[in-house]
Design a protein around this motif. Structure first.
Motif, PDB file in Angstrom:
ATOM      1  N   LEU A   1     -54.636 -18.349  28.467  1.00  0.00           N
ATOM      2  CA  LEU A   1     -54.958 -16.941  28.258  1.00  0.00           C
ATOM      3  C   LEU A   1     -56.289 -16.784  27.523  1.00  0.00           C
ATOM      4  O   LEU A   1     -57.122 -15.951  27.900  1.00  0.00           O
ATOM      5  CB  LEU A   1     -53.831 -16.268  27.467  1.00  0.00           C
ATOM      6  CG  LEU A   1     -52.479 -16.168  28.187  1.00  0.00           C
ATOM      7  CD1 LEU A   1     -51.415 -15.593  27.261  1.00  0.00           C
ATOM      8  CD2 LEU A   1     -52.585 -15.321  29.450  1.00  0.00           C
ATOM      9  N   PHE A   2     -56.519 -17.578  26.479  1.00  0.00           N
ATOM     10  CA  PHE A   2     -57.769 -17.466  25.733  1.00  0.00           C
ATOM     11  C   PHE A   2     -58.967 -17.907  26.579  1.00  0.00           C
ATOM     12  O   PHE A   2     -60.036 -17.298  26.510  1.00  0.00           O
ATOM     13  CB  PHE A   2     -57.699 -18.299  24.455  1.00  0.00           C
ATOM     14  CG  PHE A   2     -57.001 -17.603  23.312  1.00  0.00           C
ATOM     15  CD1 PHE A   2     -57.572 -16.492  22.713  1.00  0.00           C
ATOM     16  CD2 PHE A   2     -55.783 -18.060  22.845  1.00  0.00           C
ATOM     17  CE1 PHE A   2     -56.943 -15.846  21.662  1.00  0.00           C
ATOM     18  CE2 PHE A   2     -55.144 -17.424  21.787  1.00  0.00           C
ATOM     19  CZ  PHE A   2     -55.725 -16.308  21.200  1.00  0.00           C
ATOM     20  N   ASP A   3     -58.793 -18.967  27.358  1.00  0.00           N
ATOM     21  CA  ASP A   3     -59.910 -19.475  28.157  1.00  0.00           C
ATOM     22  C   ASP A   3     -60.284 -18.538  29.301  1.00  0.00           C
ATOM     23  O   ASP A   3     -61.363 -18.688  29.891  1.00  0.00           O
ATOM     24  CB  ASP A   3     -59.567 -20.860  28.729  1.00  0.00           C
ATOM     25  CG  ASP A   3     -59.481 -21.915  27.639  1.00  0.00           C
ATOM     26  OD1 ASP A   3     -59.950 -21.658  26.511  1.00  0.00           O
ATOM     27  OD2 ASP A   3     -58.921 -23.005  27.907  1.00  0.00           O
ATOM     28  N   SER A   4     -59.405 -17.601  29.656  1.00  0.00           N
ATOM     29  CA  SER A   4     -59.681 -16.698  30.777  1.00  0.00           C
ATOM     30  C   SER A   4     -60.373 -15.423  30.349  1.00  0.00           C
ATOM     31  O   SER A   4     -60.557 -14.519  31.170  1.00  0.00           O
ATOM     32  CB  SER A   4     -58.367 -16.340  31.498  1.00  0.00           C
ATOM     33  OG  SER A   4     -57.756 -17.507  32.018  1.00  0.00           O
ATOM     34  N   VAL A   5     -60.745 -15.329  29.074  1.00  0.00           N
ATOM     35  CA  VAL A   5     -61.447 -14.143  28.580  1.00  0.00           C
ATOM     36  C   VAL A   5     -62.944 -14.359  28.769  1.00  0.00           C
ATOM     37  O   VAL A   5     -63.516 -15.300  28.214  1.00  0.00           O
ATOM     38  CB  VAL A   5     -61.117 -13.892  27.089  1.00  0.00           C
ATOM     39  CG1 VAL A   5     -61.901 -12.691  26.573  1.00  0.00           C
ATOM     40  CG2 VAL A   5     -59.623 -13.662  26.925  1.00  0.00           C
ATOM     41  N   TYR A   6     -63.573 -13.482  29.568  1.00  0.00           N
ATOM     42  CA  TYR A   6     -65.007 -13.589  29.836  1.00  0.00           C
ATOM     43  C   TYR A   6     -65.672 -12.259  29.513  1.00  0.00           C
ATOM     44  O   TYR A   6     -65.847 -11.403  30.388  1.00  0.00           O
ATOM     45  CB  TYR A   6     -65.266 -13.959  31.295  1.00  0.00           C
ATOM     46  CG  TYR A   6     -64.641 -15.263  31.701  1.00  0.00           C
ATOM     47  CD1 TYR A   6     -65.215 -16.480  31.330  1.00  0.00           C
ATOM     48  CD2 TYR A   6     -63.469 -15.295  32.448  1.00  0.00           C
ATOM     49  CE1 TYR A   6     -64.647 -17.683  31.701  1.00  0.00           C
ATOM     50  CE2 TYR A   6     -62.898 -16.497  32.823  1.00  0.00           C
ATOM     51  CZ  TYR A   6     -63.485 -17.685  32.447  1.00  0.00           C
ATOM     52  OH  TYR A   6     -62.919 -18.878  32.809  1.00  0.00           O
ATOM     53  N   PRO A   7     -66.061 -12.028  28.260  1.00  0.00           N
ATOM     54  CA  PRO A   7     -66.645 -10.732  27.895  1.00  0.00           C
ATOM     55  C   PRO A   7     -67.932 -10.432  28.639  1.00  0.00           C
ATOM     56  O   PRO A   7     -68.220  -9.279  28.950  1.00  0.00           O
ATOM     57  CB  PRO A   7     -66.908 -10.884  26.389  1.00  0.00           C
ATOM     58  CG  PRO A   7     -66.052 -12.024  25.952  1.00  0.00           C
ATOM     59  CD  PRO A   7     -65.931 -12.935  27.132  1.00  0.00           C
ATOM     60  N   ALA A   8     -68.721 -11.474  28.935  1.00  0.00           N
ATOM     61  CA  ALA A   8     -70.011 -11.232  29.586  1.00  0.00           C
ATOM     62  C   ALA A   8     -69.842 -10.661  30.978  1.00  0.00           C
ATOM     63  O   ALA A   8     -70.675  -9.902  31.453  1.00  0.00           O
ATOM     64  CB  ALA A   8     -70.811 -12.541  29.643  1.00  0.00           C
TER      65      ALA A   8
ATOM     66  N   TYR B   1     -56.392 -10.108  34.279  1.00  0.00           N
ATOM     67  CA  TYR B   1     -57.011 -10.246  32.973  1.00  0.00           C
ATOM     68  C   TYR B   1     -55.930 -10.426  31.908  1.00  0.00           C
ATOM     69  O   TYR B   1     -54.946  -9.686  31.876  1.00  0.00           O
ATOM     70  CB  TYR B   1     -57.851  -9.017  32.638  1.00  0.00           C
ATOM     71  CG  TYR B   1     -59.011  -8.807  33.568  1.00  0.00           C
ATOM     72  CD1 TYR B   1     -60.106  -9.662  33.537  1.00  0.00           C
ATOM     73  CD2 TYR B   1     -59.025  -7.754  34.480  1.00  0.00           C
ATOM     74  CE1 TYR B   1     -61.172  -9.488  34.391  1.00  0.00           C
ATOM     75  CE2 TYR B   1     -60.097  -7.561  35.341  1.00  0.00           C
ATOM     76  CZ  TYR B   1     -61.162  -8.437  35.282  1.00  0.00           C
ATOM     77  OH  TYR B   1     -62.224  -8.262  36.136  1.00  0.00           O
ATOM     78  N   PRO B   2     -56.115 -11.397  31.006  1.00  0.00           N
ATOM     79  CA  PRO B   2     -55.136 -11.566  29.920  1.00  0.00           C
ATOM     80  C   PRO B   2     -55.175 -10.379  28.967  1.00  0.00           C
ATOM     81  O   PRO B   2     -56.244  -9.810  28.705  1.00  0.00           O
ATOM     82  CB  PRO B   2     -55.591 -12.856  29.232  1.00  0.00           C
ATOM     83  CG  PRO B   2     -57.038 -12.993  29.571  1.00  0.00           C
ATOM     84  CD  PRO B   2     -57.209 -12.389  30.936  1.00  0.00           C
TER      85      PRO B   2
ATOM     86  N   LEU C   1     -48.645  -5.866  40.528  1.00  0.00           N
ATOM     87  CA  LEU C   1     -47.650  -6.905  40.788  1.00  0.00           C
ATOM     88  C   LEU C   1     -48.092  -8.240  40.186  1.00  0.00           C
ATOM     89  O   LEU C   1     -47.263  -8.994  39.660  1.00  0.00           O
ATOM     90  CB  LEU C   1     -47.436  -7.054  42.294  1.00  0.00           C
ATOM     91  CG  LEU C   1     -46.707  -5.909  43.006  1.00  0.00           C
ATOM     92  CD1 LEU C   1     -46.685  -6.164  44.511  1.00  0.00           C
ATOM     93  CD2 LEU C   1     -45.287  -5.763  42.490  1.00  0.00           C
ATOM     94  N   ALA C   2     -49.377  -8.532  40.266  1.00  0.00           N
ATOM     95  CA  ALA C   2     -49.872  -9.784  39.720  1.00  0.00           C
ATOM     96  C   ALA C   2     -49.737  -9.822  38.200  1.00  0.00           C
ATOM     97  O   ALA C   2     -49.423 -10.864  37.620  1.00  0.00           O
ATOM     98  CB  ALA C   2     -51.323  -9.996  40.134  1.00  0.00           C
ATOM     99  N   HIS C   3     -49.957  -8.706  37.535  1.00  0.00           N
ATOM    100  CA  HIS C   3     -49.769  -8.651  36.083  1.00  0.00           C
ATOM    101  C   HIS C   3     -48.297  -8.881  35.728  1.00  0.00           C
ATOM    102  O   HIS C   3     -47.989  -9.609  34.769  1.00  0.00           O
ATOM    103  CB  HIS C   3     -50.244  -7.311  35.539  1.00  0.00           C
ATOM    104  CG  HIS C   3     -51.707  -7.277  35.199  1.00  0.00           C
ATOM    105  ND1 HIS C   3     -52.193  -7.770  34.011  1.00  0.00           N
ATOM    106  CD2 HIS C   3     -52.788  -6.844  35.895  1.00  0.00           C
ATOM    107  CE1 HIS C   3     -53.511  -7.627  33.982  1.00  0.00           C
ATOM    108  NE2 HIS C   3     -53.900  -7.063  35.118  1.00  0.00           N
ATOM    109  N   ALA C   4     -47.403  -8.259  36.480  1.00  0.00           N
ATOM    110  CA  ALA C   4     -45.982  -8.502  36.246  1.00  0.00           C
ATOM    111  C   ALA C   4     -45.619  -9.954  36.546  1.00  0.00           C
ATOM    112  O   ALA C   4     -44.808 -10.570  35.840  1.00  0.00           O
ATOM    113  CB  ALA C   4     -45.135  -7.557  37.103  1.00  0.00           C
ATOM    114  N   GLY C   5     -46.231 -10.527  37.590  1.00  0.00           N
ATOM    115  CA  GLY C   5     -45.991 -11.931  37.910  1.00  0.00           C
ATOM    116  C   GLY C   5     -46.505 -12.860  36.832  1.00  0.00           C
ATOM    117  O   GLY C   5     -45.900 -13.909  36.555  1.00  0.00           O
TER     118      GLY C   5
END
Length: 330
Positions: free
Chosen positions: A270-277, A247-248, A221-225
């Motif tokens: 969206l870009f700033d929320s990517v945390y590969p580590a 996750y974006p 639901l959060a992804h759809a939101g």
């Protein structure tokens, strides 16, 4: 010409009674009834009233089921039982219980009872799964709106002056709610009104701490939101969902860049929320052909700055993922 002999046909007018197929079955007709003089209106009214009363008596009577022993109790006792057990299904058991348990005063009491186990988290043990589920379900009830929640805070924690939105959030934070409290499903999707965004902020711990990851149906639901937030350009709502564990993805980025006008603030979120580590995997492909094609054609559409903005963000993401050579080949 030879004359024809007439033949009697059964059932035709003029045939003798013995030749008619319904002979002996015809109901006798009272010829005098049709010649009766017209009755005055005063004699018709009693007859009509008798017919109406007979028709009413033939109607199926509405059944009134007998009330159970619980339903026959006074409203005050039923409300005490409801508050003690905390079972939100009790009002749904019957209309009699619903009428006795549906009041603003009862909602206030129930809110305090359901939220008490999850408050003061620093001084208590971790709430049980049942207590957390009861609190989340309480927030999902129809009566639990942002307006009602503020009214409950005003009653539970009196304030000397009118509060603003930040004041209510600080008041809630001062009650030390557990960080394991999850938002209800109704707050994880649009339409993203100002009230819904404020209410969703309640479930983000303050001061900022690692938020519990949404799972299962809540995460879906959060992804759809989040997709709805991008379509509605609801920046605050998207930021809250990203902090709560959404996750974006490449689809979200395409939605923001290609389908909804490349709102730079949304794209940057969206870009700033990517945390590969932390996650070990990234759901945004920095070499996505659709995004590169859109950025390269942006010059032709007269939006070169947006195209350069997206390309730079994709290149930086590729460097963070350790794929700079692929970007050069691109």
């Amino acid at each position: 010409m030879t004359s024809m002999t007439p033949i009697k046909v059964r059932g035709k007018r003029g045939a003798v009674p013995a030749q008619k197929w319904h002979a002996g079955k015809k109901r006798p007709v009272n010829r005098d009834a049709s010649r009766a003089p017209h009755m005055p209106n005063s004699s018709v009214i009693p007859q009509a009233s008798v017919q109406l009363s007979e028709a009413a008596s033939r109607k199926r009577k509405r059944r009134h089921p007998e009330l159970s022993a619980l339903e026959q109790l006074p409203a005050e006792i039923i409300q005490d039982i409801f508050e003690y057990c905390g079972n939100l299904d009790l009002p749904l058991a019957s209309s009699a219980l619903m009428s006795k348990l549906s009041s603003r005063h009862m909602y206030m009491r129930l809110t305090k009872c359901a939220l008490q186990p999850i408050l003061g988290f620093e001084y208590k043990e971790v709430p049980s799964a049942a207590q957390l589920a009861a609190a989340t379900r309480l927030f999902g009830c129809r009566f639990m709106t942002w307006e009602f929640f503020r009214a409950w805070l005003d009653e539970d924690v009196p304030f000397t002056h009118p509060r603003k939105t930040d004041d209510y959030l600080k008041t809630w934070s001062s009650l030390k709610p557990t960080k394991f409290l999850l938002p209800p499903a109704k707050l994880l999707h649009g339409r993203w009104t100002t009230e819904k965004v404020h209410f969703l902020s309640v479930f983000l711990p303050e001061p900022p701490t690692p938020s519990p990851r949404l799972r299962s149906i809540l995460l879906e639901l959060a992804h759809a939101g989040a997709a709805q937030a991008i379509a509605e350009r609801a920046h605050v709502a998207l930021g809250l969902l990203l902090e709560m564990g959404v996750y974006p993805t490449t689809e979200m980025l395409r939605l923001a860049v290609i389908d909804h006008g490349c709102d730079r603030r949304l794209v940057k979120q969206l870009f700033d929320s990517v945390y590969p580590a932390e996650t070990g995997a990234v759901d945004i492909d920095p070499l996505d052909p659709a995004l590169w094609a859109w950025a390269e054609k942006a010059h032709q559409r007269g939006s070169a700055q947006d195209g350069e903005f997206v390309l730079d963000a994709l290149k930086r993401l590729a460097w963070r993922l350790g794929r700079p050579m692929n970007v050069g080949n691109k």
